[in-house]
Design a protein around this motif. Structure first.
Motif, PDB file in Angstrom:
ATOM      1  N   THR A   1      37.098  38.806  45.329  1.00 33.25           N
ATOM      2  CA  THR A   1      36.767  37.817  44.302  1.00 33.25           C
ATOM      3  C   THR A   1      37.597  38.136  43.067  1.00 33.25           C
ATOM      4  O   THR A   1      38.011  39.280  42.853  1.00 33.25           O
ATOM      5  CB  THR A   1      35.271  37.834  43.934  1.00 33.25           C
ATOM      6  OG1 THR A   1      34.891  39.155  43.537  1.00 33.25           O
ATOM      7  CG2 THR A   1      34.435  37.398  45.120  1.00 33.25           C
ATOM      8  N   VAL A   2      37.859  37.112  42.247  1.00 36.44           N
ATOM      9  CA  VAL A   2      38.782  37.297  41.126  1.00 36.44           C
ATOM     10  C   VAL A   2      38.219  36.692  39.849  1.00 36.44           C
ATOM     11  O   VAL A   2      37.458  35.722  39.879  1.00 36.44           O
ATOM     12  CB  VAL A   2      40.163  36.665  41.435  1.00 36.44           C
ATOM     13  CG1 VAL A   2      40.842  37.369  42.599  1.00 36.44           C
ATOM     14  CG2 VAL A   2      40.035  35.175  41.730  1.00 36.44           C
ATOM     15  N   TYR A   3      38.585  37.276  38.714  1.00 31.28           N
ATOM     16  CA  TYR A   3      38.394  36.688  37.395  1.00 31.28           C
ATOM     17  C   TYR A   3      39.287  37.422  36.399  1.00 31.28           C
ATOM     18  O   TYR A   3      39.766  38.528  36.669  1.00 31.28           O
ATOM     19  CB  TYR A   3      36.933  36.685  36.948  1.00 31.28           C
ATOM     20  CG  TYR A   3      36.205  38.001  36.911  1.00 31.28           C
ATOM     21  CD1 TYR A   3      36.705  39.110  36.254  1.00 31.28           C
ATOM     22  CD2 TYR A   3      34.953  38.123  37.505  1.00 31.28           C
ATOM     23  CE1 TYR A   3      36.016  40.304  36.190  1.00 31.28           C
ATOM     24  CE2 TYR A   3      34.247  39.316  37.455  1.00 31.28           C
ATOM     25  CZ  TYR A   3      34.783  40.404  36.802  1.00 31.28           C
ATOM     26  OH  TYR A   3      34.094  41.583  36.750  1.00 31.28           O
ATOM     27  N   PRO A   4      39.559  36.818  35.219  1.00 30.91           N
ATOM     28  CA  PRO A   4      40.476  37.431  34.254  1.00 30.91           C
ATOM     29  C   PRO A   4      39.918  38.722  33.674  1.00 30.91           C
ATOM     30  O   PRO A   4      38.699  38.872  33.459  1.00 30.91           O
ATOM     31  CB  PRO A   4      40.617  36.361  33.161  1.00 30.91           C
ATOM     32  CG  PRO A   4      40.272  35.082  33.838  1.00 30.91           C
ATOM     33  CD  PRO A   4      39.196  35.440  34.828  1.00 30.91           C
ATOM     34  N   VAL A   5      40.821  39.656  33.390  1.00 32.45           N
ATOM     35  CA  VAL A   5      40.468  40.924  32.753  1.00 32.45           C
ATOM     36  C   VAL A   5      41.532  41.262  31.719  1.00 32.45           C
ATOM     37  O   VAL A   5      42.685  40.828  31.807  1.00 32.45           O
ATOM     38  CB  VAL A   5      40.363  42.076  33.774  1.00 32.45           C
ATOM     39  CG1 VAL A   5      39.214  41.854  34.743  1.00 32.45           C
ATOM     40  CG2 VAL A   5      41.675  42.268  34.529  1.00 32.45           C
ATOM     41  N   CYS A   6      41.129  42.027  30.717  1.00 35.88           N
ATOM     42  CA  CYS A   6      42.073  42.425  29.675  1.00 35.88           C
ATOM     43  C   CYS A   6      41.556  43.697  29.010  1.00 35.88           C
ATOM     44  O   CYS A   6      40.436  44.153  29.276  1.00 35.88           O
ATOM     45  CB  CYS A   6      42.257  41.321  28.629  1.00 35.88           C
ATOM     46  SG  CYS A   6      40.748  40.942  27.688  1.00 35.88           S
ATOM     47  N   ALA A   7      42.368  44.268  28.121  1.00 31.98           N
ATOM     48  CA  ALA A   7      41.940  45.440  27.349  1.00 31.98           C
ATOM     49  C   ALA A   7      40.934  45.006  26.281  1.00 31.98           C
ATOM     50  O   ALA A   7      41.022  43.886  25.756  1.00 31.98           O
ATOM     51  CB  ALA A   7      43.152  46.105  26.708  1.00 31.98           C
ATOM     52  N   PRO A   8      39.987  45.861  25.907  1.00 32.89           N
ATOM     53  CA  PRO A   8      38.976  45.468  24.918  1.00 32.89           C
ATOM     54  C   PRO A   8      39.563  45.033  23.583  1.00 32.89           C
ATOM     55  O   PRO A   8      38.996  44.152  22.923  1.00 32.89           O
ATOM     56  CB  PRO A   8      38.132  46.746  24.759  1.00 32.89           C
ATOM     57  CG  PRO A   8      38.357  47.511  26.020  1.00 32.89           C
ATOM     58  CD  PRO A   8      39.758  47.207  26.450  1.00 32.89           C
ATOM     59  N   GLN A   9      40.704  45.611  23.193  1.00 35.06           N
ATOM     60  CA  GLN A   9      41.255  45.289  21.864  1.00 35.06           C
ATOM     61  C   GLN A   9      41.723  43.852  21.736  1.00 35.06           C
ATOM     62  O   GLN A   9      41.864  43.326  20.617  1.00 35.06           O
ATOM     63  CB  GLN A   9      42.403  46.245  21.506  1.00 35.06           C
ATOM     64  CG  GLN A   9      43.587  46.237  22.456  1.00 35.06           C
ATOM     65  CD  GLN A   9      43.508  47.346  23.492  1.00 35.06           C
ATOM     66  OE1 GLN A   9      42.413  47.724  23.921  1.00 35.06           O
ATOM     67  NE2 GLN A   9      44.668  47.877  23.883  1.00 35.06           N
ATOM     68  N   LEU A  10      41.945  43.169  22.855  1.00 32.74           N
ATOM     69  CA  LEU A  10      42.370  41.773  22.770  1.00 32.74           C
ATOM     70  C   LEU A  10      41.243  40.840  22.336  1.00 32.74           C
ATOM     71  O   LEU A  10      41.494  39.700  21.948  1.00 32.74           O
ATOM     72  CB  LEU A  10      42.917  41.292  24.116  1.00 32.74           C
ATOM     73  CG  LEU A  10      44.259  41.854  24.571  1.00 32.74           C
ATOM     74  CD1 LEU A  10      44.759  41.104  25.801  1.00 32.74           C
ATOM     75  CD2 LEU A  10      45.299  41.787  23.464  1.00 32.74           C
ATOM     76  N   LEU A  11      40.005  41.322  22.397  1.00 32.80           N
ATOM     77  CA  LEU A  11      38.870  40.458  22.062  1.00 32.80           C
ATOM     78  C   LEU A  11      38.574  40.415  20.572  1.00 32.80           C
ATOM     79  O   LEU A  11      37.790  39.581  20.127  1.00 32.80           O
ATOM     80  CB  LEU A  11      37.607  40.948  22.803  1.00 32.80           C
ATOM     81  CG  LEU A  11      37.696  41.006  24.329  1.00 32.80           C
ATOM     82  CD1 LEU A  11      36.364  41.475  24.907  1.00 32.80           C
ATOM     83  CD2 LEU A  11      38.063  39.639  24.882  1.00 32.80           C
ATOM     84  N   GLY A  12      39.210  41.285  19.794  1.00 37.10           N
ATOM     85  CA  GLY A  12      38.820  41.380  18.377  1.00 37.10           C
ATOM     86  C   GLY A  12      39.754  40.699  17.404  1.00 37.10           C
ATOM     87  O   GLY A  12      39.651  40.937  16.201  1.00 37.10           O
TER      88      GLY A  12
ATOM     89  N   ALA B   1      35.794  33.672  41.233  1.00 35.95           N
ATOM     90  CA  ALA B   1      36.259  32.800  42.309  1.00 35.95           C
ATOM     91  C   ALA B   1      36.585  33.641  43.523  1.00 35.95           C
ATOM     92  O   ALA B   1      37.164  34.727  43.400  1.00 35.95           O
ATOM     93  CB  ALA B   1      37.501  32.023  41.871  1.00 35.95           C
ATOM     94  N   ALA B   2      36.211  33.149  44.695  1.00 35.59           N
ATOM     95  CA  ALA B   2      36.616  33.797  45.938  1.00 35.59           C
ATOM     96  C   ALA B   2      38.052  33.384  46.226  1.00 35.59           C
ATOM     97  O   ALA B   2      38.383  32.200  46.243  1.00 35.59           O
ATOM     98  CB  ALA B   2      35.700  33.385  47.082  1.00 35.59           C
ATOM     99  N   SER B   3      38.921  34.365  46.404  1.00 41.53           N
ATOM    100  CA  SER B   3      40.340  34.052  46.601  1.00 41.53           C
ATOM    101  C   SER B   3      40.650  33.625  48.032  1.00 41.53           C
ATOM    102  O   SER B   3      41.782  33.257  48.316  1.00 41.53           O
ATOM    103  CB  SER B   3      41.187  35.276  46.254  1.00 41.53           C
ATOM    104  OG  SER B   3      41.026  36.301  47.227  1.00 41.53           O
ATOM    105  N   GLN B   4      39.660  33.710  48.908  1.00 42.12           N
ATOM    106  CA  GLN B   4      39.853  33.403  50.331  1.00 42.12           C
ATOM    107  C   GLN B   4      40.777  34.415  51.003  1.00 42.12           C
ATOM    108  O   GLN B   4      41.322  34.159  52.057  1.00 42.12           O
ATOM    109  CB  GLN B   4      40.391  31.977  50.533  1.00 42.12           C
ATOM    110  CG  GLN B   4      39.537  30.892  49.891  1.00 42.12           C
ATOM    111  CD  GLN B   4      38.096  30.926  50.408  1.00 42.12           C
ATOM    112  OE1 GLN B   4      37.869  31.056  51.598  1.00 42.12           O
ATOM    113  NE2 GLN B   4      37.132  30.811  49.496  1.00 42.12           N
TER     114      GLN B   4
END
Length: 330
Positions: free
Chosen positions: A180-191, A285-288
């Motif tokens: 399964t997939v979803y977006p990920v990033c470093a914590p500092q990008l959220l601030g 999302a399931a990437s199949q």
């Protein structure tokens, strides 16, 4: 010529216990076995990489020690005498026992080894962080990991186990888990209020970290497409895109704060658990696609390889602590 006081070369009923010096040498016995089997000094010599005269002299040496002929020398032919038949049965039995014992001793001292091939991303993000648990339970086993996206020929590459990444509908071998997939990033990008990352639409202001597109990857609907389609953003255009040939490099760039990557679960579960990556949005999302274990025929004779496959499945079935758990095949 033998004298009455000469010591016999081989044991006789009158000499009692067999002494080490009374036994024919092993090289003489090998020559006798080959000659008795082929009934030819010439063929025996070719088999043993000796001359015909050398084999003939060795047979004469055994016969002199025993005091009896072992062969009838006929015109262009040999035949075993009764004594030769008795000795042949004993020599064949002894040589077979010696070969079996040698093979067992050699096998007991051979290096215990398990050779694995898998994708670079699976190796670096999922397998290697867990591998210490296998090696701790299997001391003395040499584990060899070939991390490559190339589909190696298991027999030619001397591989015991392969973990393949492919469409679920095309999976071969034993299913390990679906992705399964979803977006990920470093914590500092959220601030950063100037470039928020609160909704999927905010991705347009960020750098997308993605894999190189190849015809094969496009056919697999790889990377971001499954998640973007579910979010209703199939034509999303971001500020920049950095593309990599290895998924582990894309994740390393995400950890370094260089952009947003698509997180493949359970590969990035450890990074999410440790806080080096965060998931800014909901919705997976399931990437199949999924991972499948293929066991090579050579692994049937390798109990350590069979243990490794069982260990893989046990690790795959363990709960995923962080992020959405993968759907494990039944």
């Amino acid at each position: 010529m033998r004298t009455e006081n000469a010591k016999p070369q081989f044991p006789t009923p009158q000499t009692g216990a067999i002494q080490r010096s009374e036994l024919p040498r092993l090289d003489l016995l090998r020559s006798f076995e080959a000659a008795a089997r082929t009934l030819s000094f010439t063929l025996a010599a070719k088999e043993l990489f000796l001359t015909q005269s050398a084999v003939s002299r060795q047979i004469q040496q055994i016969e002199a020690g025993l005091g009896v002929p072992l062969f009838e020398r006929r015109h262009r032919a040999l035949a075993l005498t009764e004594a030769g038949q008795v000795l042949q049965r004993a020599v064949v039995d002894c040589l077979e026992r010696l070969r079996d014992a040698t093979a067992r001793v050699r096998a007991s001292t051979q290096l215990r080894q398990v050779a694995i091939t898998t994708t670079a991303g699976f190796a670096s993000l999922w397998l290697i962080p867990r591998l210490e648990r296998f090696t701790a339970d299997h001391p003395g086993v040499d584990v060899r990991v070939s991390a490559t996206n190339e589909l190696l020929d298991l027999a030619r590459a001397h591989i015991d186990v392969a973990v393949r990444f492919c469409r679920v509908s095309e999976g071969v071998g034993q299913p390990l888990f679906e992705e399964t997939v979803y977006p990920v990033c470093a914590p500092q990008l959220l601030g950063n209020p100037a470039r928020p990352l609160q909704t999927p639409a905010d991705l347009v202001q960020h750098t997308l970290l993605a894999m190189m597109e190849t015809p094969q990857e496009s056919a697999l609907n790889a990377d971001w497409a499954p998640w973007l389609n579910i979010m209703g953003l199939p034509e999303l255009r971001t500020k920049n895109t950095l593309r990599f040939t290895q998924y582990s490099d894309a994740i390393a760039a995400a950890v370094a704060g260089q952009g947003v990557a698509i997180g493949r679960l359970p590969l990035v579960a450890g990074l999410l658990r440790d806080g080096r990556l965060v998931a800014p949005f909901g919705g997976t999302a399931a990437s199949q696609r999924g991972y499948f274990v293929v066991t090579a025929p050579r692994a049937a004779g390798n109990p350590d390889a069979q243990d490794f496959v069982r260990w893989l499945r046990a690790e795959a079935e363990a709960p995923v602590v962080a992020g959405a758990p993968p759907r494990v095949f039944s």
